[in-house]
Enzyme design. Structure first.
Site, PDB file in Angstrom:
ATOM      1  N   ASN A 199       0.826  -1.198   0.000  1.00 49.62           N
ATOM      2  CA  ASN A 199       0.000   0.000   0.000  1.00 49.62           C
ATOM      3  C   ASN A 199       0.863   1.251   0.000  1.00 49.62           C
ATOM      4  OD1 ASN A 199      -2.636   1.552   0.624  1.00 49.62           O
ATOM      5  ND2 ASN A 199      -1.240   2.239   2.228  1.00 49.62           N
ATOM      6  N   GLU A 200       0.812   2.013  -1.093  1.00 45.79           N
ATOM      7  CA  GLU A 200       1.312   3.387  -1.200  1.00 45.79           C
ATOM      8  C   GLU A 200       2.825   3.552  -1.030  1.00 45.79           C
ATOM      9  OE1 GLU A 200      -1.050   5.853   1.415  1.00 45.79           O
ATOM     10  OE2 GLU A 200      -2.738   5.894   0.013  1.00 45.79           O
ATOM     11  N   ILE A 201       3.593   2.490  -1.174  1.00 47.13           N
ATOM     12  CA  ILE A 201       5.038   2.661  -0.997  1.00 47.13           C
ATOM     13  C   ILE A 201       5.688   3.193  -2.267  1.00 47.13           C
ATOM     14  CG2 ILE A 201       7.189   1.562  -0.294  1.00 47.13           C
ATOM     15  CD1 ILE A 201       5.603  -0.479   1.259  1.00 47.13           C
ATOM     16  N   SER A 220      -0.174  -0.179  -4.689  1.00 49.66           N
ATOM     17  CA  SER A 220      -1.433   0.541  -4.873  1.00 49.66           C
ATOM     18  C   SER A 220      -1.294   1.904  -4.189  1.00 49.66           C
ATOM     19  CB  SER A 220      -2.592  -0.239  -4.259  1.00 49.66           C
ATOM     20  OG  SER A 220      -3.819   0.433  -4.432  1.00 49.66           O
ATOM     21  N   HIS A 272      -5.394   6.312  -5.848  1.00 48.79           N
ATOM     22  CA  HIS A 272      -5.839   6.751  -4.527  1.00 48.79           C
ATOM     23  C   HIS A 272      -6.043   8.257  -4.647  1.00 48.79           C
ATOM     24  CE1 HIS A 272      -3.797   3.237  -2.102  1.00 48.79           C
ATOM     25  NE2 HIS A 272      -4.479   2.821  -3.165  1.00 48.79           N
TER      26      HIS A 272
END
Length: 816
Positions: free
Chosen positions: A419-421, A465, A484
């Site tokens: 997630n979001e890395i 993501s 996102h």
């Protein structure tokens, strides 16, 4: 194989004080100390501030267990244990392993250490806080500011260290049974399978890895039980270490997501035999379904959506986070209620967010049975990770263990690296350490996809993501990949901003609200019930968020008259914002193919982005979701004209009728019309262009009127009722409605019938002391229409109880 579960009853010792407590698995530090009265409820008021001190200590858990002579005759005996997180495990005084990863099971051969009669197992649990503090000194790693610094150094659920919705309470303990597994001749070490779909036929390939502990020949029996009751059998004589079994199933029973068909499951049984005697077995349920992630060039960029059994799915749902910070409080009943509530709200998808932990087996079984698709992040989020060899080794073991455990579940349709890395490396301004950046690519674009290629080749993999495909290339690109979008909320853009974008798949977007008033009452005193009080701010982990809620309220609504009205308004604001986004994304079906809002649930009582609060109470958002995720909806796009779109997610065309009206808030009919048409399957169609200025030429008239439409099927069943407004609610020219109601009942339900003397917006049905669940809530109601709401009966509750407890309010009740 023989399995012996050991240590049903443990002694749990606080080493600092030598206090001892009787516990059973699952147990943890916080749960044990709370149950024995050493600490107060960590979720009450600001207790979190002192409870965390108990998490800097070390603890010990131990038990005695009996082994009989027959069990010791097994050729090999393995101990299987999963610990959160740092521990040394001793068997009969001998150190057998050290654990440092809560996300996997450790196994070790222990036959030589066991003895007939009484044996002794001891687990020393070490503080994760002390560990990460020292590791962060050695190598500073980036992580989210709301969490305790250094958390990425340990393979432990990140949210436990705090998040912008999570409390800083990194509890630890043992949540899974400790087992001894005895094998006489051999064991089934690993099973994988693949499925290839053809017209009315599925080809299955099973890969069975066997370990032989003897000189005897082993054989394999494979059995598949069909939902129809039919049985398919296959036998392999002279089994090798690696065996492949191919078979075909004609006219298969396919597994479908919610809303598209039934969730048929097959039963797989594999037996390992020696001289025709079964010496080991492997059993799993699995579904026959074909999943593809469709990424094709088009005029908007590149598509991103899931095709299940040749049907293009618009993904509808929310992001799931763990249901508690204190994991022993999680259970099958809570998860079933939560996932069932997803089905009630017409979800077909959840996203398993990467800052939590891989869920218990029962969770995925429920998703299989309910038809909930799972976008599954691996458990990495918003952080840098150390490049050390032992850390990478742990990650490999974690991925292998969980993919092997979960790969048979048809509900899981995507593995996602994190997630979001990737986004963090590109946009968040984190330190650009070359070694750590290379480590990112090694983990998420090399190690994980290589493991999946071997163990689970049929399921799509996505590196991060949001992402446009990896390698740090424009992870926020709107024309490809997933997005996102947080300009609404974090960026304080108006929610109308959603209309300016053509995302391909929105896997996060959200808006905060406060939890339900009954939930707030569980962690506050009356003196705390002001959103800027110390206690309320302790239950708000997103910096400045309470002020942000007030800002958005000022943009759309009048100032609330009291605390209860503010709580209600925050939920209506949240629901209206997400509704606006989802409707826009669904209206753009074909361009956008997924709307997964942040977030489904809470892990403790807190102000957050959730639609269901910690105690399982539906906020307004979840009721709205039931409507905006309905299979057939109408969406109004209001510009110079009012354009009405009908969105049909059903894989068949429908003959529909739409009635539409312009009415004054007092109930005067200004305009009406009707349209009959065929709604094409899996489509979004514009069915009406209305020049509303013709009927409402002045601003005063626009402020005094609204648009309503009703969608009916060809049997005159109402499918959807929607509304649109020509100004923001704070500028409505309307009077407070008078809502009257009556209650009837049958054996199972109460029926609440409501009518109003003028338009009523966002009607809330609540009960002062009763816990009752209305099937619909926070709905709009026009004058002249009757709304009947079914309410499932609670045990022993009478109509009189309901009448004494019911409270009904609408938007106008919130203001002076």
């Amino acid at each position: 194989m023989e399995i012996l579960r050991i240590g049903k009853n443990f002694t749990f010792e606080r080493l600092k004080t030598e206090e001892k407590f009787d516990v059973c698995i699952p147990f943890s530090v916080i749960d044990t100390l709370f149950r024995y009265g050493i600490i107060e409820d960590p979720y009450y008021r600001d207790n979190q501030d002192y409870v965390i001190n108990y998490l800097t200590e070390n603890y010990r858990a131990y038990c005695c267990f009996e082994i009989n002579e027959d069990f010791l005759k097994n050729e090999k005996i393995f101990l299987s244990i999963q610990v959160d997180t740092l521990s040394d495990v001793y068997l009969n005084g001998k150190l057998i392993l050290s654990t440092k990863n809560m996300h996997r099971v450790y196994g070790v051969e222990v036959k030589s250490l066991l003895k007939k009669g009484e044996n002794f197992l001891e687990i020393l649990l070490y503080s994760p806080l002390n560990y990460i503090k020292e590791k962060q000194k050695e190598l500073p790693l980036f992580g989210v500011k709301e969490a305790i610094s250094g958390y990425p150094h340990i393979r432990k659920a990140h949210y436990m260290f705090g998040w912008d919705w999570g409390v800083q309470l990194p509890d630890y303990g043992v949540y899974h049974p400790v087992e001894l597994k005895g094998y006489s001749y051999g064991r089934i070490k690993e099973v994988s399978f693949s499925q290839k779909h053809f017209k009315n036929r599925v080809k299955l390939s099973f890969y069975v890895e066997v370990e032989n502990f003897s000189s005897s020949d082993l054989s394999i029996e494979l059995e598949i039980l069909s939902p129809s009751g039919a049985t398919f059998n296959y036998k392999v004589e002279g089994a090798k270490s690696k065996n492949k079994i191919d078979m075909e199933i004609d006219n298969p029973f396919l597994w479908w997501p919610n809303g598209y068909g039934k969730q048929y499951l097959y039963q797989l049984n594999i037996y390992l035999l020696c001289n025709e005697k079964r010496v080991d077995s492997f059993s799993k349920k699995f579904g026959l379904r074909d999943v593809k992630l469709i990424r094709e060039k088009d005029s908007y960029g590149e598509s991103f959506y899931f095709r299940i059994n040749d049907i293009d799915i618009f993904s509808k749902g929310a992001n799931y986070i763990p249901e508690d910070h204190i994991i022993p409080r999680m259970n099958r009943e809570r998860s079933f209620k939560l996932l069932s509530d997803c089905i009630k709200a017409n979800f077909n998808t959840i996203r398993m967010w990467g800052g939590g932990f891989y869920q218990f087996d029962y969770f995925y079984e429920m998703c299989d049975n309910l038809g909930i698709l799972v976008w599954h992040d691996f458990m990495f989020a918003c952080s840098q990770y150390p490049p050390h060899k032992d850390f990478i080794t742990e990650i490999k073991a974690e991925i292998i263990y969980n993919v092997n455990r979960l790969k048979f579940h048809p509900s899981i349709i995507l593995w996602c690296g994190n997630n979001e890395i990737e986004e963090a490396w590109v946009y968040w301004g984190i330190p650009q350490n070359f070694i750590l950046k290379r480590t990112y690519l090694k983990i998420f674009e090399n190690i994980i996809p290589s493991i999946l290629k071997k163990l689970d080749p049929d399921r799509p993999y996505w590196p991060s993501s949001p992402s446009s495909g990896g390698n740090f290339y424009k992870p926020r690109e709107e024309t490809k990949g997933d997005s996102h979008y947080w300009a609404v909320w974090h960026g304080q853009k108006p929610f109308e901003d959603y209309k300016l974008h053509n995302f391909r798949f929105v896997s996060e977007f959200g808006f905060q609200s406060f939890p339900c008033l009954k939930t707030i009452n569980t962690f506050t005193l009356e003196e705390d019930r002001n959103i800027f009080s110390y206690v309320m701010e302790k239950h708000q982990k997103n910096q400045s968020a309470n002020g942000k809620i007030m800002y958005y309220l000022s943009e759309y609504y009048l100032f609330p008259k009291d605390f209860r009205s503010l709580i209600y308004l925050s939920q209506i604001l949240q629901a209206e914002t997400i509704k606006f986004g989802v409707e826009h994304f669904r209206m753009k079906r074909g361009i956008c193919m997924g709307a997964i809002y942040w977030q489904l649930n809470d892990s403790w009582p807190v102000a957050s982005w959730s639609g269901i609060d910690y105690y399982g109470r539906w906020k307004a958002l979840h009721y709205y979701a039931k409507r905006f995720y309905a299979p057939i909806i109408g969406v109004c796009n209001l510009e110079e004209t009012l354009d009405l779109y009908i969105v049909n997610d059903i894989p068949e065309s429908k003959k529909l009728k739409v009635l539409f009206f312009i009415k004054s808030f007092e109930g005067e009919l200004i305009y009406s019309g009707e349209k009959i048409f065929v709604s094409e399957k899996l489509s979004s169609q514009k069915v009406l262009v209305l020049d509303y200025n013709k009927y409402l030429p002045s601003l005063m008239e626009k402020r005094s009127c609204y648009f309503e439409f009703e969608i009916y099927d060809e049997n005159d069943n109402e499918l959807y009722n929607g509304f649109a407004f020509f100004t923001r609610p704070k500028h409505f020219i309307s009077k407070k409605p008078e809502i009257s109601f009556k209650i009837s009942e049958d054996d199972s339900n109460f029926y609440l019938s409501l009518i109003t003397n003028r338009f009523a917006k966002s009607i809330e049905i609540s009960f002062k002391e009763l816990e009752l669940f209305p099937e619909d809530n926070y709905f709009d109601l026009s004058k002249g229409k009757e709304k009947v709401v079914r309410i499932k009966k609670g045990q022993g509750i009478t109509v009189g109880d309901v009448m004494r407890n019911i409270e009904i309010m609408s938007l106008k009740d919130c203001f002076f």
